[in-house]
Write an enzyme that holds these catalytic residues in place. Structure first.
Site: not given
Length: 95
Positions: A21-23, A94
């Site tokens: 859970l990155h930006a 992604e």
């Protein structure tokens, strides 16, 4: 998805994208959460944060394999939990 109180819905989901859970995915969660009027919280272990705040979501430091609990309370709680679960399960588009 479970209905734990009269107007609270809880779902559990596992982060399955490699970068966690990155930006970018956190912002996707914020944008999606803000489409609902319900109060939405995301929990990792005992830490729960506001799903409508990117700064709070990033504090979870949720990496690949982390189990999250989605708690929503309000008139559209079930729809919110369902939509957020699908977003995580889609790997945030992604991969």
């Amino acid at each position: 998805m479970n209905k734990e109180k009269d107007n609270q819905v809880v779902g559990r989901v596992r982060i399955i994208n490699k970068m966690g859970l990155h930006a970018r995915p956190a912002m996707q969660m914020v944008d999606l959460s803000n489409k609902f009027s319900s109060r939405i919280r995301i929990c990792k272990d005992r830490q729960c944060v506001n799903a409508k705040s990117i700064m709070e979501l990033l504090l979870l430091a949720a990496c690949d394999g982390t189990e999250l609990t989605i708690q929503a309370e309000g008139p559209d709680a079930a729809d919110a939990v369902d939509a957020l679960t699908k977003l995580v399960e889609s790997k945030f588009d992604e991969e």
